[in-house]
Design a protein around this motif. Structure first.
Motif, PDB file in Angstrom:
ATOM      1  N   VAL A  19      31.819  11.199 -25.157  1.00  0.00           N
ATOM      2  CA  VAL A  19      31.869  11.155 -26.618  1.00  0.00           C
ATOM      3  C   VAL A  19      31.857   9.709 -27.097  1.00  0.00           C
ATOM      4  O   VAL A  19      31.094   9.342 -28.002  1.00  0.00           O
ATOM      5  N   TYR A  20      32.697   8.863 -26.488  1.00  0.00           N
ATOM      6  CA  TYR A  20      32.768   7.470 -26.917  1.00  0.00           C
ATOM      7  C   TYR A  20      31.400   6.800 -26.827  1.00  0.00           C
ATOM      8  O   TYR A  20      30.907   6.198 -27.783  1.00  0.00           O
ATOM      9  N   GLU A  21      30.786   6.885 -25.657  1.00  0.00           N
ATOM     10  CA  GLU A  21      29.540   6.143 -25.408  1.00  0.00           C
ATOM     11  C   GLU A  21      28.386   6.716 -26.235  1.00  0.00           C
ATOM     12  O   GLU A  21      27.564   5.975 -26.784  1.00  0.00           O
ATOM     13  N   THR A  22      28.332   8.047 -26.311  1.00  0.00           N
ATOM     14  CA  THR A  22      27.279   8.681 -27.094  1.00  0.00           C
ATOM     15  C   THR A  22      27.386   8.295 -28.561  1.00  0.00           C
ATOM     16  O   THR A  22      26.372   8.038 -29.235  1.00  0.00           O
ATOM     17  N   ALA A  23      28.605   8.253 -29.084  1.00  0.00           N
ATOM     18  CA  ALA A  23      28.800   7.861 -30.483  1.00  0.00           C
ATOM     19  C   ALA A  23      28.363   6.428 -30.728  1.00  0.00           C
ATOM     20  O   ALA A  23      27.824   6.101 -31.796  1.00  0.00           O
ATOM     21  N   ARG A  24      28.557   5.538 -29.751  1.00  0.00           N
ATOM     22  CA  ARG A  24      28.110   4.162 -29.938  1.00  0.00           C
ATOM     23  C   ARG A  24      26.573   4.111 -30.074  1.00  0.00           C
ATOM     24  O   ARG A  24      26.037   3.319 -30.836  1.00  0.00           O
ATOM     25  N   LEU A  25      25.868   4.950 -29.324  1.00  0.00           N
ATOM     26  CA  LEU A  25      24.415   4.975 -29.459  1.00  0.00           C
ATOM     27  C   LEU A  25      23.994   5.519 -30.819  1.00  0.00           C
ATOM     28  O   LEU A  25      23.027   5.030 -31.414  1.00  0.00           O
ATOM     29  N   VAL A  26      24.709   6.523 -31.316  1.00  0.00           N
ATOM     30  CA  VAL A  26      24.399   7.044 -32.648  1.00  0.00           C
ATOM     31  C   VAL A  26      24.533   5.935 -33.689  1.00  0.00           C
ATOM     32  O   VAL A  26      23.703   5.789 -34.591  1.00  0.00           O
ATOM     33  N   ALA A  27      25.575   5.129 -33.576  1.00  0.00           N
ATOM     34  CA  ALA A  27      25.819   4.077 -34.555  1.00  0.00           C
ATOM     35  C   ALA A  27      24.878   2.891 -34.386  1.00  0.00           C
ATOM     36  O   ALA A  27      24.440   2.292 -35.378  1.00  0.00           O
ATOM     37  N   LEU A  28      24.534   2.542 -33.137  1.00  0.00           N
ATOM     38  CA  LEU A  28      23.872   1.270 -32.865  1.00  0.00           C
ATOM     39  C   LEU A  28      22.360   1.359 -32.719  1.00  0.00           C
ATOM     40  O   LEU A  28      21.652   0.405 -33.055  1.00  0.00           O
ATOM     41  N   VAL A  29      21.843   2.462 -32.179  1.00  0.00           N
ATOM     42  CA  VAL A  29      20.398   2.556 -31.915  1.00  0.00           C
ATOM     43  C   VAL A  29      19.863   3.909 -32.398  1.00  0.00           C
ATOM     44  O   VAL A  29      19.422   4.739 -31.594  1.00  0.00           O
ATOM     45  N   PRO A  30      19.892   4.148 -33.701  1.00  0.00           N
ATOM     46  CA  PRO A  30      19.420   5.443 -34.197  1.00  0.00           C
ATOM     47  C   PRO A  30      17.936   5.692 -33.935  1.00  0.00           C
ATOM     48  O   PRO A  30      17.475   6.835 -34.040  1.00  0.00           O
ATOM     49  N   HIS A  31      17.172   4.625 -33.592  1.00  0.00           N
ATOM     50  CA  HIS A  31      15.751   4.804 -33.304  1.00  0.00           C
ATOM     51  C   HIS A  31      15.494   5.339 -31.904  1.00  0.00           C
ATOM     52  O   HIS A  31      14.359   5.700 -31.576  1.00  0.00           O
TER      53      HIS A  31
ATOM     54  N   PRO B  58      37.906   7.802 -28.465  1.00  0.00           N
ATOM     55  CA  PRO B  58      36.730   8.623 -28.781  1.00  0.00           C
ATOM     56  C   PRO B  58      36.715   9.124 -30.220  1.00  0.00           C
ATOM     57  O   PRO B  58      35.641   9.263 -30.816  1.00  0.00           O
ATOM     58  N   THR B  59      37.891   9.384 -30.797  1.00  0.00           N
ATOM     59  CA  THR B  59      37.911   9.818 -32.194  1.00  0.00           C
ATOM     60  C   THR B  59      37.454   8.698 -33.118  1.00  0.00           C
ATOM     61  O   THR B  59      36.646   8.917 -34.035  1.00  0.00           O
ATOM     62  N   LEU B  60      37.930   7.496 -32.894  1.00  0.00           N
ATOM     63  CA  LEU B  60      37.463   6.352 -33.690  1.00  0.00           C
ATOM     64  C   LEU B  60      35.965   6.146 -33.534  1.00  0.00           C
ATOM     65  O   LEU B  60      35.245   5.890 -34.513  1.00  0.00           O
ATOM     66  N   SER B  61      35.469   6.266 -32.314  1.00  0.00           N
ATOM     67  CA  SER B  61      34.047   6.045 -32.065  1.00  0.00           C
ATOM     68  C   SER B  61      33.206   7.097 -32.771  1.00  0.00           C
ATOM     69  O   SER B  61      32.179   6.783 -33.394  1.00  0.00           O
ATOM     70  N   ALA B  62      33.618   8.365 -32.681  1.00  0.00           N
ATOM     71  CA  ALA B  62      32.854   9.439 -33.313  1.00  0.00           C
ATOM     72  C   ALA B  62      32.899   9.323 -34.834  1.00  0.00           C
ATOM     73  O   ALA B  62      31.883   9.526 -35.517  1.00  0.00           O
ATOM     74  N   VAL B  63      34.073   8.996 -35.391  1.00  0.00           N
ATOM     75  CA  VAL B  63      34.178   8.844 -36.850  1.00  0.00           C
ATOM     76  C   VAL B  63      33.254   7.734 -37.337  1.00  0.00           C
ATOM     77  O   VAL B  63      32.506   7.903 -38.315  1.00  0.00           O
ATOM     78  N   ASP B  64      33.279   6.597 -36.659  1.00  0.00           N
ATOM     79  CA  ASP B  64      32.419   5.490 -37.078  1.00  0.00           C
ATOM     80  C   ASP B  64      30.944   5.880 -36.989  1.00  0.00           C
ATOM     81  O   ASP B  64      30.151   5.583 -37.893  1.00  0.00           O
ATOM     82  N   ALA B  65      30.555   6.563 -35.911  1.00  0.00           N
ATOM     83  CA  ALA B  65      29.157   6.950 -35.743  1.00  0.00           C
ATOM     84  C   ALA B  65      28.717   7.940 -36.812  1.00  0.00           C
ATOM     85  O   ALA B  65      27.607   7.829 -37.355  1.00  0.00           O
ATOM     86  N   LEU B  66      29.560   8.908 -37.127  1.00  0.00           N
ATOM     87  CA  LEU B  66      29.180   9.918 -38.111  1.00  0.00           C
ATOM     88  C   LEU B  66      29.194   9.355 -39.529  1.00  0.00           C
ATOM     89  O   LEU B  66      28.405   9.787 -40.383  1.00  0.00           O
ATOM     90  N   LEU B  67      30.057   8.385 -39.790  1.00  0.00           N
ATOM     91  CA  LEU B  67      29.993   7.688 -41.072  1.00  0.00           C
ATOM     92  C   LEU B  67      28.667   6.931 -41.192  1.00  0.00           C
ATOM     93  O   LEU B  67      28.024   6.935 -42.260  1.00  0.00           O
ATOM     94  N   ALA B  68      28.260   6.283 -40.094  1.00  0.00           N
ATOM     95  CA  ALA B  68      26.977   5.581 -40.106  1.00  0.00           C
ATOM     96  C   ALA B  68      25.827   6.555 -40.322  1.00  0.00           C
ATOM     97  O   ALA B  68      24.907   6.282 -41.102  1.00  0.00           O
TER      98      ALA B  68
END
Length: 496
Positions: A28-40, A71-81
């Motif tokens: 969850v943590y790592e996947t969320a970072r990709l959602v936030a950082l590399v949406p392409h 992981p909760t912080l990571s997912a929240v940040d990614a979904l906000l992005a």
């Protein structure tokens, strides 16, 4: 070896030998970072769907206790992005529920006993700052984190200095300072053995070898990614050590052993491409090679000697008992020594009053306890400590025959059975038989994450190998087999 175990062992080794990445659960943590950082990146929609599907009923993500905070912080940040980019209602609603969960689980001050996971002291404040940047200053920095250290690392990189090697695996903590860091470039295996670190270096719209690494990695899980990859050396050395320690007779391709030997450099071995060498992987590789007739000098372990014990990495925050257990096994393969005696004493001194051990690389005391007991027993060390551990295992077996920190699991039960099957005592044999019945009844539908990296993960083949090793050890004892036959009169009884 029982025929019912020989074929799974053979299949596991074959799959491992042909997989350069390893079998590791999506994060969850790592996947969320990709959602936030590399949406392409290809697979983006599937990663968003994965985060939405993994959200718990209370709105959070991740494991119990403090394990869920990162992981909760990571997912929240990614979904906000994601919500900000697309305006989609589902990510926005999930992010709101995640914010509520942060307060519900850990209170408005985010007070949590943070686990000793990789770089937690800088990853948590990095994400707190990221969420606050999107919403305003709504979240505090929890106790036990180091926002000052994080700020110092960011300033250092902004001035053009190279980040420390051990930071590369968690480079995403540096935020904007991580983008295109000149001193570190992704290659075919990414950067720092980390999807998130690679994505942080690339940034939105980034291209090059790092993007190809991420594309290939996400394709393995159809969107989500593991917390680290590739980790072939780690997986292979742990599996082979588990089988060798239990006497599981399985043929190992020469290419696998050649690869392990080639992975040992002047400073030892690293678990995966892009990671620095460490004493834990080095010792396990040495043990696996020695067990398969490929003894290798242990000289490369010397630089990790820190007085009466070995550090996993230079300048680590906390020492590891399981690293030292693996070092003890590697040293004992070369014969008795004063260094081995000292390490055994150091391990015994860190046993908890109840008879268990705990460790920085795994959430479960059953992993640490099994590693320590097996290493001590191999050298005939610390009989009192081993007896106390045996009592703890007998006292903590669950009514269904399993063991587990939070609930009974296949993995933790396998560790307990491995210790009990070696004990040679009637009560231990009976408990081991009940544990084997639980192992044989476990549905082949995955295993809960218990291993430490940035968040919890499951090394699938390693866990399955530990179960095969446990059953092989137990079924070699006629008394365990006889008791198991009474518990499992069907196919399991025939296995016994």
């Amino acid at each position: 070896m029982n025929a019912d175990l020989a074929e799974p062992a053979r299949q596991l080794v074959h799959a491992m030998a042909t997989d350069p990445h390893g079998d590791f659960s999506p994060s969850v943590y790592e996947t969320a970072r990709l959602v936030a950082l590399v949406p392409h990146l290809a697979g983006h929609a599937n990663r968003v769907a994965f985060l939405l599907a993994e959200q718990a009923p209370d709105g959070g993500w991740g494991g119990p206790e403090g394990y869920g905070l990162l992981p909760t912080l990571s997912a929240v940040d990614a979904l906000l992005a994601e919500s900000g980019r697309t305006g989609a209602p589902a990510p926005a609603a999930a992010a709101r529920r995640g914010l509520e969960a942060l307060s519900t689980r850990w209170g408005p001050r985010l007070r949590a006993a943070l686990p000793d996971t990789v770089a937690v002291e800088i990853l948590v404040p990095a994400l707190v700052s990221a969420v606050n940047a999107r919403l305003g200053a709504v979240l505090p920095h929890p106790d036990g984190t180091s926002p000052e250290l994080l700020d110092g690392l960011r300033r250092m990189v902004d001035r053009g200095a190279a980040p420390p090697d051990k930071i590369l695996h968690s480079l995403e903590a540096l935020g904007a300072a991580a983008r295109r860091v000149p001193s570190a470039r992704p290659g075919a295996d990414g950067l720092g053995c980390s999807p998130a670190a690679t994505a942080a270096w690339l940034g939105p719209g980034g291209s090059g070898p790092g993007l190809k690494y991420l594309e290939d990695l996400q394709a393995r899980h159809r969107g989500p990614v593991p917390v680290a990859a590739p980790l072939a050396l780690f997986e292979r050395s742990w599996v082979l050590s588990a089988f060798a320690g239990a006497g599981v007779p399985v043929a190992v391709p020469d290419g696998v052993l050649d690869g392990l030997a080639a992975g040992i450099g002047p400073h030892g071995a690293a678990g995966g491409a892009g990671l620095p060498p460490d004493a834990d992987d080095t010792a396990t590789v040495l043990h696996a090679l020695a067990a398969h007739g490929r003894a290798h000098p242990c000289d490369c372990l010397r630089e990790y000697l820190a007085g009466d014990h070995f550090c996993t990495y230079p300048d680590e925050r906390t020492p590891s008992v399981t690293t030292n257990a693996h070092v003890l096994q590697a040293l004992r393969a070369r014969g008795p020594s004063e260094v081995a005696d000292g390490v055994a004493g150091w391990i015994a001194e860190r046993q908890h009053p109840d008879g268990s051990w705990t460790d920085k690389w795994h959430a479960s005391p059953y992993y640490a306890t099994a590693r320590c007991v097996i290493a001590l027993a191999a050298g005939g060390y610390a009989e009192t400590a081993r007896a106390r551990a045996l009592r703890w295992l007998l006292d903590t077996q669950r009514p269904d025959g399993s063991w587990g920190r939070w609930s009974g699991t296949f993995e933790e039960t396998a560790y307990a059975v491995q210790v009990l099957a070696r004990a040679g005592e009637r009560r231990a044999d009976e408990a081991a038989a009940r544990g084997c019945a639980f192992l044989l009844s476990w549905p082949d539908a995955g295993h809960p994450p218990l291993w430490h990296d940035k968040d919890l993960y499951t090394p699938g083949r390693i866990v399955r190998a530990e179960g095969i090793a446990a059953l092989h050890l137990a079924l070699a004892r006629p008394r365990i087999g006889a008791v198991l036959a009474r518990w499992c009169p069907g196919p399991a009884g025939r296995t016994a």
